[in-house]
Scaffold this motif. Structure first.
Motif, PDB file in Angstrom:
ATOM      1  N   SER A 103       0.840  -1.194   0.000  1.00 48.35           N
ATOM      2  CA  SER A 103       0.000   0.000   0.000  1.00 48.35           C
ATOM      3  C   SER A 103       0.878   1.248   0.000  1.00 48.35           C
ATOM      4  O   SER A 103       2.073   1.182   0.290  1.00 48.35           O
ATOM      5  CB  SER A 103      -0.920   0.000   1.231  1.00 48.35           C
ATOM      6  OG  SER A 103      -0.150  -0.068   2.412  1.00 48.35           O
ATOM      7  N   ARG A 104       0.288   2.376  -0.340  1.00 48.81           N
ATOM      8  CA  ARG A 104       1.047   3.630  -0.345  1.00 48.81           C
ATOM      9  C   ARG A 104       1.276   4.076   1.098  1.00 48.81           C
ATOM     10  O   ARG A 104       0.330   4.445   1.800  1.00 48.81           O
ATOM     11  CB  ARG A 104       0.305   4.705  -1.136  1.00 48.81           C
ATOM     12  CG  ARG A 104       0.215   4.390  -2.633  1.00 48.81           C
ATOM     13  CD  ARG A 104      -0.395   5.543  -3.403  1.00 48.81           C
ATOM     14  NE  ARG A 104      -0.439   5.234  -4.827  1.00 48.81           N
ATOM     15  CZ  ARG A 104      -0.888   6.064  -5.762  1.00 48.81           C
ATOM     16  NH1 ARG A 104      -1.312   7.280  -5.405  1.00 48.81           N
ATOM     17  NH2 ARG A 104      -0.899   5.714  -7.027  1.00 48.81           N
ATOM     18  N   LEU A 105       2.535   4.011   1.507  1.00 50.22           N
ATOM     19  CA  LEU A 105       2.883   4.334   2.882  1.00 50.22           C
ATOM     20  C   LEU A 105       3.255   5.807   2.988  1.00 50.22           C
ATOM     21  O   LEU A 105       3.979   6.336   2.139  1.00 50.22           O
ATOM     22  CB  LEU A 105       4.053   3.464   3.343  1.00 50.22           C
ATOM     23  CG  LEU A 105       3.869   1.952   3.197  1.00 50.22           C
ATOM     24  CD1 LEU A 105       5.141   1.222   3.591  1.00 50.22           C
ATOM     25  CD2 LEU A 105       2.696   1.473   4.037  1.00 50.22           C
ATOM     26  N   LYS A 106       2.783   6.453   4.037  1.00 48.35           N
ATOM     27  CA  LYS A 106       3.118   7.856   4.279  1.00 48.35           C
ATOM     28  C   LYS A 106       4.182   7.906   5.374  1.00 48.35           C
ATOM     29  O   LYS A 106       3.914   7.553   6.524  1.00 48.35           O
ATOM     30  CB  LYS A 106       1.877   8.637   4.697  1.00 48.35           C
ATOM     31  CG  LYS A 106       2.114  10.132   4.836  1.00 48.35           C
ATOM     32  CD  LYS A 106       0.810  10.850   5.154  1.00 48.35           C
ATOM     33  CE  LYS A 106       1.021  12.337   5.328  1.00 48.35           C
ATOM     34  NZ  LYS A 106      -0.234  13.049   5.642  1.00 48.35           N
ATOM     35  N   VAL A 107       5.393   8.296   4.996  1.00 49.60           N
ATOM     36  CA  VAL A 107       6.519   8.332   5.935  1.00 49.60           C
ATOM     37  C   VAL A 107       7.293   9.633   5.724  1.00 49.60           C
ATOM     38  O   VAL A 107       7.041  10.382   4.771  1.00 49.60           O
ATOM     39  CB  VAL A 107       7.453   7.121   5.726  1.00 49.60           C
ATOM     40  CG1 VAL A 107       6.731   5.825   6.026  1.00 49.60           C
ATOM     41  CG2 VAL A 107       7.988   7.090   4.291  1.00 49.60           C
ATOM     42  N   ASN A 108       8.254   9.881   6.599  1.00 50.50           N
ATOM     43  CA  ASN A 108       9.140  11.039   6.470  1.00 50.50           C
ATOM     44  C   ASN A 108      10.487  10.581   5.917  1.00 50.50           C
ATOM     45  O   ASN A 108      11.024   9.554   6.359  1.00 50.50           O
ATOM     46  CB  ASN A 108       9.340  11.720   7.817  1.00 50.50           C
ATOM     47  CG  ASN A 108       8.066  12.356   8.337  1.00 50.50           C
ATOM     48  OD1 ASN A 108       7.179  12.706   7.559  1.00 50.50           O
ATOM     49  ND2 ASN A 108       7.955  12.491   9.638  1.00 50.50           N
ATOM     50  N   ASP A 109      11.021  11.342   4.957  1.00 59.33           N
ATOM     51  CA  ASP A 109      12.344  11.002   4.448  1.00 59.33           C
ATOM     52  C   ASP A 109      13.399  11.441   5.465  1.00 59.33           C
ATOM     53  O   ASP A 109      13.077  11.889   6.573  1.00 59.33           O
ATOM     54  CB  ASP A 109      12.585  11.621   3.072  1.00 59.33           C
ATOM     55  CG  ASP A 109      12.630  13.151   3.113  1.00 59.33           C
ATOM     56  OD1 ASP A 109      12.510  13.725   4.204  1.00 59.33           O
ATOM     57  OD2 ASP A 109      12.819  13.763   2.041  1.00 59.33           O
ATOM     58  N   ALA A 119       5.953  -0.059  -3.181  1.00 64.77           N
ATOM     59  CA  ALA A 119       6.881  -0.916  -3.920  1.00 64.77           C
ATOM     60  C   ALA A 119       6.169  -2.177  -4.388  1.00 64.77           C
ATOM     61  O   ALA A 119       5.157  -2.598  -3.809  1.00 64.77           O
ATOM     62  CB  ALA A 119       8.091  -1.280  -3.052  1.00 64.77           C
ATOM     63  N   VAL A 120       6.712  -2.777  -5.442  1.00 70.24           N
ATOM     64  CA  VAL A 120       6.257  -4.075  -5.941  1.00 70.24           C
ATOM     65  C   VAL A 120       7.374  -5.070  -5.689  1.00 70.24           C
ATOM     66  O   VAL A 120       8.515  -4.847  -6.089  1.00 70.24           O
ATOM     67  CB  VAL A 120       5.904  -4.015  -7.437  1.00 70.24           C
ATOM     68  CG1 VAL A 120       5.585  -5.404  -7.966  1.00 70.24           C
ATOM     69  CG2 VAL A 120       4.726  -3.083  -7.664  1.00 70.24           C
ATOM     70  N   ILE A 121       7.037  -6.171  -5.037  1.00 68.55           N
ATOM     71  CA  ILE A 121       8.033  -7.166  -4.624  1.00 68.55           C
ATOM     72  C   ILE A 121       7.661  -8.523  -5.211  1.00 68.55           C
ATOM     73  O   ILE A 121       6.501  -8.953  -5.111  1.00 68.55           O
ATOM     74  CB  ILE A 121       8.105  -7.253  -3.084  1.00 68.55           C
ATOM     75  CG1 ILE A 121       8.459  -5.884  -2.498  1.00 68.55           C
ATOM     76  CG2 ILE A 121       9.118  -8.303  -2.641  1.00 68.55           C
ATOM     77  CD1 ILE A 121       8.186  -5.780  -1.021  1.00 68.55           C
ATOM     78  N   ALA A 200      12.619  -6.370  -6.455  1.00 63.63           N
ATOM     79  CA  ALA A 200      11.887  -5.364  -5.673  1.00 63.63           C
ATOM     80  C   ALA A 200      12.123  -4.009  -6.321  1.00 63.63           C
ATOM     81  O   ALA A 200      13.266  -3.632  -6.571  1.00 63.63           O
ATOM     82  CB  ALA A 200      12.354  -5.357  -4.216  1.00 63.63           C
ATOM     83  N   ARG A 201      11.043  -3.275  -6.573  1.00 65.08           N
ATOM     84  CA  ARG A 201      11.159  -1.974  -7.227  1.00 65.08           C
ATOM     85  C   ARG A 201      10.167  -0.984  -6.624  1.00 65.08           C
ATOM     86  O   ARG A 201       9.061  -1.358  -6.238  1.00 65.08           O
ATOM     87  CB  ARG A 201      10.894  -2.084  -8.740  1.00 65.08           C
ATOM     88  CG  ARG A 201      11.984  -2.864  -9.477  1.00 65.08           C
ATOM     89  CD  ARG A 201      11.791  -2.802 -10.987  1.00 65.08           C
ATOM     90  NE  ARG A 201      12.922  -3.430 -11.659  1.00 65.08           N
ATOM     91  CZ  ARG A 201      14.067  -2.838 -11.933  1.00 65.08           C
ATOM     92  NH1 ARG A 201      14.237  -1.573 -11.586  1.00 65.08           N
ATOM     93  NH2 ARG A 201      15.037  -3.468 -12.553  1.00 65.08           N
ATOM     94  N   ILE A 202      10.607   0.284  -6.567  1.00 67.78           N
ATOM     95  CA  ILE A 202       9.721   1.356  -6.115  1.00 67.78           C
ATOM     96  C   ILE A 202       8.675   1.596  -7.204  1.00 67.78           C
ATOM     97  O   ILE A 202       9.010   1.876  -8.352  1.00 67.78           O
ATOM     98  CB  ILE A 202      10.506   2.646  -5.833  1.00 67.78           C
ATOM     99  CG1 ILE A 202      11.587   2.408  -4.765  1.00 67.78           C
ATOM    100  CG2 ILE A 202       9.555   3.751  -5.391  1.00 67.78           C
ATOM    101  CD1 ILE A 202      11.052   2.000  -3.427  1.00 67.78           C
ATOM    102  N   SER A 203       7.396   1.487  -6.837  1.00 64.17           N
ATOM    103  CA  SER A 203       6.320   1.670  -7.813  1.00 64.17           C
ATOM    104  C   SER A 203       5.639   3.034  -7.693  1.00 64.17           C
ATOM    105  O   SER A 203       4.976   3.470  -8.633  1.00 64.17           O
ATOM    106  CB  SER A 203       5.268   0.567  -7.647  1.00 64.17           C
ATOM    107  OG  SER A 203       4.706   0.593  -6.345  1.00 64.17           O
ATOM    108  N   HIS A 204       5.790   3.683  -6.559  1.00 63.32           N
ATOM    109  CA  HIS A 204       5.176   5.006  -6.370  1.00 63.32           C
ATOM    110  C   HIS A 204       6.043   5.818  -5.422  1.00 63.32           C
ATOM    111  O   HIS A 204       6.483   5.310  -4.383  1.00 63.32           O
ATOM    112  CB  HIS A 204       3.761   4.860  -5.788  1.00 63.32           C
ATOM    113  CG  HIS A 204       3.137   6.174  -5.417  1.00 63.32           C
ATOM    114  ND1 HIS A 204       2.609   7.046  -6.357  1.00 63.32           N
ATOM    115  CD2 HIS A 204       2.975   6.780  -4.207  1.00 63.32           C
ATOM    116  CE1 HIS A 204       2.145   8.113  -5.735  1.00 63.32           C
ATOM    117  NE2 HIS A 204       2.348   7.980  -4.441  1.00 63.32           N
ATOM    118  N   LEU A 205       6.304   7.057  -5.810  1.00 59.57           N
ATOM    119  CA  LEU A 205       7.108   7.946  -4.977  1.00 59.57           C
ATOM    120  C   LEU A 205       6.672   9.381  -5.235  1.00 59.57           C
ATOM    121  O   LEU A 205       6.725   9.854  -6.379  1.00 59.57           O
ATOM    122  CB  LEU A 205       8.598   7.784  -5.281  1.00 59.57           C
ATOM    123  CG  LEU A 205       9.553   8.641  -4.447  1.00 59.57           C
ATOM    124  CD1 LEU A 205       9.491   8.239  -2.979  1.00 59.57           C
ATOM    125  CD2 LEU A 205      10.988   8.510  -4.971  1.00 59.57           C
TER     126      LEU A 205
END
Length: 287
Positions: A103-109, A119-121, A200-205
């Motif tokens: 799912s789209r996670l909301k975090v702080n960089d 991400a898709v794994i 494993a790849r980042i699918s949304h950023l």
């Protein structure tokens, strides 16, 4: 540790089970109250059901983890109809590659800016013993640990170099390096469950919605400043070249005041966003 076993073929057991059932039915039909025939029929029926409990069918890229009263016996991966001890407990585990889209996670960089990341794994079970006995539910374990790995990755690096000009790796510009770090993080976290990470790849950023507008304006302003800087650098070079060529070829002699006026006019023309509208002087330079 995973132990591979090769059970015997189950076709002979299947035929024997069908024979037992057929004979028992015949005995029941023809018993006519004969106790011995009924007893033998019951024994054959129970034997048939007991033998059938040991028959297993394993499809390609599937396995059975076998235990005997709580003791691990081994893992059967051979395909087809097989026969094992009917008293074995059989746990089905798929060996096929599976996709997990977080799912789209909301975090702080790393700079504290709220971002959204997903991400898709692609993963598969590599060690059936660990998947069956080292964790409670390996599929849930994969989901939870994957989200933890994505969160850790997001908090380890800045979103882009607008936030940290000295950053060697950013989430936005890291590309394959970021994906490699994510794969390594996932492999380390999922190794206790016998899980192999295939990709494993980042699918949304993206920036979180509450700061997305402000960050977009900042990026646009930075792009405008960078473009203007290049334009000014080019304009200065062109003005310098023009003065040098006029002086070298002695086309016209200009004093310092006229040079300053010429430089001013050229800079306005070259740096303006719109095309300049010239005003022609029909007299001399000093009129």
């Amino acid at each position: 540790m995973e132990k591979i076993i090769k059970p015997m073929s189950g076709y002979l057991t299947l035929i024997l089970t069908l024979v037992f059932l057929a004979v028992s039915i015949a005995l029941f039909v023809n018993s006519q109250g004969n106790g011995w025939m009924i007893t033998i029929g019951v024994i054959l029926t129970l034997s048939a059901f007991f033998l059938s409990a040991g028959l297993i069918v394993i499809s390609p890229n599937h396995s059975r983890v076998l235990t005997f009263f709580g003791k691990y016996v081994g893992t059967a991966k051979e395909n087809g109809l097989l026969f094992v001890n009917p008293l074995y407990t059989k746990q089905k585990i798929s060996l096929r590659a599976e996709n997990l889209e977080s799912s789209r996670l909301k975090v702080n960089d790393s700079m504290g800016n709220p971002i959204e990341i997903a991400a898709v794994i692609v993963w598969r079970v590599a060690d059936t013993y660990k998947a069956a006995f080292e964790v409670e539910d390996y599929e849930q374990y994969v989901k939870v640990q994957s989200e933890a790995a994505i969160r850790h990755l997001a908090t380890s690096f800045p979103y882009d170099q607008f936030e940290d000009e000295h950053a060697t790796i950013t989430l936005r510009g890291g590309g394959e390096k970021v994906n490699e770090l994510l794969e390594k993080e996932l492999s380390d976290r999922l190794a206790p469950a016998g899980i192999q990470i295939i990709e494993a790849r980042i699918s949304h950023l993206a920036y979180a919605q509450e700061i997305a507008g402000a960050m977009l304006q900042r990026q646009q302003a930075t792009a405008i400043v960078a473009a203007r800087t290049k334009i000014v650098e080019g304009a200065v070079g062109m003005v310098e070249l023009a003065l040098e060529q006029l002086s070298k070829k002695e086309i016209v002699h200009l004093d310092e005041e006229k040079k300053a006026a010429m430089v001013s006019n050229l800079m306005v023309v070259l740096c303006a966003e719109k095309a300049a509208t010239p005003i022609l002087n029909t007299g001399t330079l000093y009129q």
